[in-house]
Structure formats: C-alpha cells, structure tokens
Design a protein around this motif. Structure first.
Motif, PDB file in Angstrom:
ATOM      1  N   ASN A 175       0.838  -1.192   0.000  1.00  0.00           N
ATOM      2  CA  ASN A 175       0.000   0.000   0.000  1.00  0.00           C
ATOM      3  C   ASN A 175       0.881   1.253   0.000  1.00  0.00           C
ATOM      4  O   ASN A 175       2.113   1.156  -0.067  1.00  0.00           O
ATOM      5  CB  ASN A 175      -0.968  -0.023   1.192  1.00  0.00           C
ATOM      6  CG  ASN A 175      -0.237  -0.085   2.533  1.00  0.00           C
ATOM      7  OD1 ASN A 175       0.890   0.388   2.669  1.00  0.00           O
ATOM      8  ND2 ASN A 175      -0.898  -0.659   3.542  1.00  0.00           N
ATOM      9  N   SER A 176       0.246   2.411   0.092  1.00  0.00           N
ATOM     10  CA  SER A 176       0.987   3.678   0.005  1.00  0.00           C
ATOM     11  C   SER A 176       1.978   3.866   1.158  1.00  0.00           C
ATOM     12  O   SER A 176       2.929   4.646   1.046  1.00  0.00           O
ATOM     13  CB  SER A 176       0.014   4.860  -0.037  1.00  0.00           C
ATOM     14  OG  SER A 176      -0.831   4.843   1.113  1.00  0.00           O
ATOM     15  N   ASP A 177       1.775   3.120   2.252  1.00  0.00           N
ATOM     16  CA  ASP A 177       2.685   3.221   3.403  1.00  0.00           C
ATOM     17  C   ASP A 177       3.848   2.233   3.322  1.00  0.00           C
ATOM     18  O   ASP A 177       4.705   2.201   4.209  1.00  0.00           O
ATOM     19  CB  ASP A 177       1.915   2.967   4.709  1.00  0.00           C
ATOM     20  CG  ASP A 177       0.867   4.050   4.975  1.00  0.00           C
ATOM     21  OD1 ASP A 177       1.123   5.199   4.584  1.00  0.00           O
ATOM     22  OD2 ASP A 177      -0.188   3.720   5.541  1.00  0.00           O
ATOM     23  N   ASP A 203       0.038  -5.416   1.047  1.00  0.00           N
ATOM     24  CA  ASP A 203      -1.417  -5.261   0.914  1.00  0.00           C
ATOM     25  C   ASP A 203      -2.124  -6.589   0.671  1.00  0.00           C
ATOM     26  O   ASP A 203      -3.326  -6.621   0.398  1.00  0.00           O
ATOM     27  CB  ASP A 203      -1.748  -4.271  -0.200  1.00  0.00           C
ATOM     28  CG  ASP A 203      -1.296  -4.742  -1.587  1.00  0.00           C
ATOM     29  OD1 ASP A 203      -0.778  -5.871  -1.700  1.00  0.00           O
ATOM     30  OD2 ASP A 203      -1.465  -3.962  -2.549  1.00  0.00           O
TER      31      ASP A 203
END
Length: 530
Positions: free
Chosen positions: A175-177, A181
């Motif tokens: 994911n963006s972090d 995911d």
C-alpha cells in the motif's frame, strides 16, 4: 463380443464426412472402419453384438483439451471456493461469508476472482478478508493463477512484513505506506504463502482426480493434457502416485497426458526423476515438461517489448534468469521428451524461439510448443513455422479476458493477439485448450471464441474481429487431430483404424448453431469410449 458404432455425419479429425460408416471396436481400439450400405447396417444391428447407433447425431473424435491444469482444477473444484462470479466488493463479501466454514486442513482457499470484471476494478482490500475470516488464514488466486490475495493471518504465518524484500522474479503488493497489501505476484511470491498451506493428502488427490474426470467427460472431453500446478499448489510426486494408484485399481474415467512443470534450474533434475515414476498405459501418458518464461498481461508481468498502458517503463519480467533458462531447456531437451514453454509477451516468445533455434543448430533438440503465445508479429510466426514449433493456444481467452488484455496493452498492440487463422494457414500445428482453471474446461467456450472472436462485454471485440476467425471445421480440428499431434499422443485425435475408440457426440450439429454464446452453450456434448 465385438462392438460396433454406426454414424452417418461425422468429422474424422481432418474433414467432414456425410456417409454411413461402421466402426468395429476391439479392446478399446478401432479395429476396422468401412462405408456401410443398408444391408450391412441391418446385419450389424441383428448380430447380437453391442451396437452404438449414432445416426442422426454429429460425431467427432473424442475432444482433447491440450493445455489444462487438470489436477489443480480438480482440487479446486472439490476443496476450494469459486469466486469467478464476483462482480463487486459486495459480492465478494457475500461469497466469503456464505463459505466461511469451508476450511480444509486449517485454511480457506479460493480461486477465479477477476478484478477486471468487478465494479471497483481492483482486488478487494485485505481489511475485508480480515474482518470476515478473522484468524483463519486465507489465500485466493486471481483467475490467471499468476497472482493472488491473502489476509493478514496468512502474511503473518509466511513471515511477510514491510521489511520483506521482493523475491526473485516475483513481487509483493504494497500500500501507500509500504506495508504488504496481501497481493502476491507470480509463483515465487505466492509460494511464500502457498508453501505454508498444509498439502492435500494422497486420498484427497485420488478423490479429486476421479470426480474431476467425471465432470470433464460430461463436458465432452475424452483426453486432457494436465500440465500440473503453478508452484506449490500441486505436489507433483503426490499427483503421480495418485495416478499410479488409479491405474492399478482401474478407475480411469479420462485419458491424461501428464506434463511436469519446471520452475528453476535446480528443479530440472528432480522433474526428470519424477517422470520415471509415472506408470504409463492406455489412459496415462507422459507428455513432457513445461517451463514458465514469463507472467500474465493481467498482472502486467508478461515480458513485452513495449510498456503497459499507464505504466511507462514497465514491460513485465522474465520468470527465469535467461542463462539458467537456456541451460534448463538444454538439459530437458537432452531427455528427448516434449517441452512446452509458457510465453505470453512478444519478448518472451522471441527469447524462447531463439533458444530453441540454438539448440536445433547444435543438434540438441526435442519437440517443442509455445503455450498461450498471445502476441505474434508476422516474422515471429514465420520463425515458429521454420523451427517446426507447435502452439498450445486457448482461444477462450478472447471471450473471457480479451477486453482486459487490450486495456492493459492498448488497442494498437492488441491487433496482433491470437492470430489463429494465419498460423493454421501457414501449416503450424495449433492445438486448443482451456488452461483451466483460468477459463472453464467446457470446450464450447473455446469453440465459440475461435469461430466468432467476441469478447465478454463486446467492448474491445473489434480488435479481435480481424480475419483471424477459424471455421468450425478448423476449430474442431484444433481440439482433435491437431491437439493429438501437439501433445504427441498419436492414438488419439482421429477416427481411424488403430486409434482409441473415443467419440464425442454433438446435439445439435455445431454447424447449425447461431452466433451467440448461448446458442453454443446449448449444444449437448457427450464423450463416449468403447
């Protein structure tokens, strides 16, 4: 007692025939074939022998699925949950909740999910699975079997976290972090989880083969080339042991041409050793090895010469170090057994052909086929012909994933996808199959798609309506004599003296079917072996 089959309209594996013909069968083999007059037929009917009268029906040789993960499909059908009908996150929740107790050996497994058919156009969030399944580990494969999704418990069991590096020739979705995911791309990534799932037992395999065989026969198939698993989803030794047990007990329902997948250079020796364990007979034949050179267009891992739409610089990946691939291909070629190579992207196809050409020029060569073989330029087709390489295609892909293929590579690049007519006219051996569980094993989908080349939604059908449609006669040939030639099982694929007495009965005649998929799916296929 002798057995006889009487037909009056049939396809013999090569051409249409419209004459009354009698097939005399002994010990499962066509012993004699002759044109019959009325008196001949009356004599046969009154002889007291077993007679199968198929006059008024359309008959072909038993249909062959030339490229199918039969063992994997059979295990999935018996022990896992089908997500192919999911069209939204809401559907996904419902299917997951309704089947949450279908846990085998401590895990929940599913297959067939396709985000391109879903309203959200992406795979469900890991949080949805965590919410419904709690502490039960989950793994669900995308329809291509080249990637899949799992939950937090599965990642925990596999030891995957934000600090875990991508495996060679695979990728962990993040994911963006930067946290995982739950999406795992290609075998090396998926196997990080799959290797932790308890294996099915020998009895599980035997039960799956028997039940799967019955379903395939009901779909009109008499023979299947089973190319095994896609990683740690099938234990190849257990598969062979199960087939040997079934052979010993005489429980065969379908003919199985067994190929063994080879994933790495280290894997070559072990798979050659396993090949020697298989007990061949009229129902089981060793059909060689399969190598996976690249991935899938849907996962954007097929190895291309041009970038994917919206992903400049992403041209997919090879699944082998190329030096190791060439050495592995050389070692497998030295066995003399047939070798199929999974090649979807144009760069993968050209790399495989170059490697085959070098082996042939050095005198170390076997029989080869390219699997899937989507993206073909004219010069590449000529090279396939020159090198006498067969093609194991799955034209059902046009119907089921044609729209999403074109969305991923663009309409211009899609114009050279699946040039079946060109290959047939060039004299290339083209066999047809399903690649089940990627598409349904029912051959009617592939037959329809071969003739009409329409996509599921029609969105990108125009790309495939490019004079590459096969006639119904050419299409049935790709499921009979051409498939037999490509897989190397000479006793199958045609209605001739000395061949297996495998027949598929069609009702009605496919030549009378309409132009819609529903018209084809209403054809009743029946596989008969005497």
């Amino acid at each position: 007692m002798e057995k006889y089959v009487i037909v009056d309209r049939y396809f013999d594996g090569y051409k249409w025939e419209n004459n009354s013909t009698i097939f005399k069968v002994k010990n499962g083999i066509i012993a004699e074939k002759y044109t019959a007059n009325k008196q001949d037929m009356e004599n046969i009917m009154e002889s007291g022998n077993e007679v199968l009268d198929l006059r008024g029906k359309f008959v072909t040789p038993g249909l062959i699925d030339s490229h199918d993960h039969f063992m994997l499909t059979s295990l999935k059908l018996k022990y896992q949950v089908d997500f192919s009908g999911v069209r939204s996150f809401e559907d996904f929740r419902r299917v997951l909740e309704e089947n949450r107790n279908k846990i085998v050996h401590g895990w929940f497994q599913g297959y067939g999910i396709n985000e391109y058919n879903m309203k959200e156009k992406r795979l469900p969030d890991i949080k949805i699975i965590d919410e419904i399944m709690g502490n039960t580990p989950v793994f669900i494969t995308q329809m291509t079997e080249h990637y899949g999704i799992c939950n937090s418990r599965s990642l925990e069991i596999a030891g995957i976290d934000r600090n875990t590096a991508d495996p060679a020739n695979g990728k962990l979705g993040r994911n963006s972090d930067g946290n995982p995911d739950g999406v795992l791309y290609e075998a090396n990534a998926m196997d990080m989880v799959k290797s932790r799932i308890p294996e099915y037992t020998l009895d599980d395999y035997i039960e799956a083969i028997i039940s799967g065989s019955e379903m395939y026969r009901k779909a009109g198939l008499s023979t299947v080339k089973d190319i095994g698993g896609t990683g740690n989803d099938v234990n190849e030794e257990t598969r062979i042991r199960a087939l040997n047990r079934i052979s010993k007990e005489g429980n065969h329902k379908i003919r199985i041409a067994v190929a063994l997948p080879v994933y790495s250079l280290k894997d070559v020796g072990r798979k050659i050793e396993l090949a020697g364990m298989l007990q061949e007979n009229q129902h089981v034949m060793f059909a060689g090895f399969k190598m996976f050179l690249d991935g899938s267009i849907l996962s954007r891992t097929a190895w291309m010469k041009h970038s994917y739409v919206g992903s400049k610089g992403n041209m997919g990946i090879p699944l082998w170090d190329i030096k190791n691939f060439r050495e592995g291909l050389k070692q497998l070629s030295a066995t003399g057994h047939h070798i199929s190579i999974h090649t979807i992207g144009d760069r993968a196809i050209e790399t495989a052909l170059d490697s085959i050409e070098k082996l042939k020029s050095s005198g170390i060569a076997s029989a080869y086929a390219l699997v899937h073989c989507y993206k073909l330029e004219e010069k590449t087709i000529e090279k396939i012909k020159k090198l006498d390489v067969g093609v194991e295609t799955q034209l059902a892909f046009v119907y089921f994933i044609g729209d999403s293929l074109s969305d991923n590579i663009g309409l211009d690049q899609s114009k050279c996808l699946f040039p079946a007519k060109t290959m047939v006219e060039k004299g290339i051996r083209v066999s047809n199959g399903s690649d089940s569980p990627v598409t349904p094993f029912d051959p009617l989908y592939g037959i329809y798609s071969s003739v009409f080349r329409k996509t599921l939604t029609g969105k990108n059908s125009s790309v495939y309506s490019n004079n590459e449609s096969l006639t119904i006669e050419e299409t049935v040939k790709t499921y009979t004599s051409e498939s037999a030639a490509v897989i190397g099982w000479n006793e199958t694929g045609s209605l001739e003296t000395g061949k297996f007495s495998d027949f598929t009965v069609w009702d009605p005649d496919p030549a009378t079917a309409g132009k819609n998929i529903e018209d084809y799916l209403h054809i009743n296929l029946k596989s008969i072996t005497l």
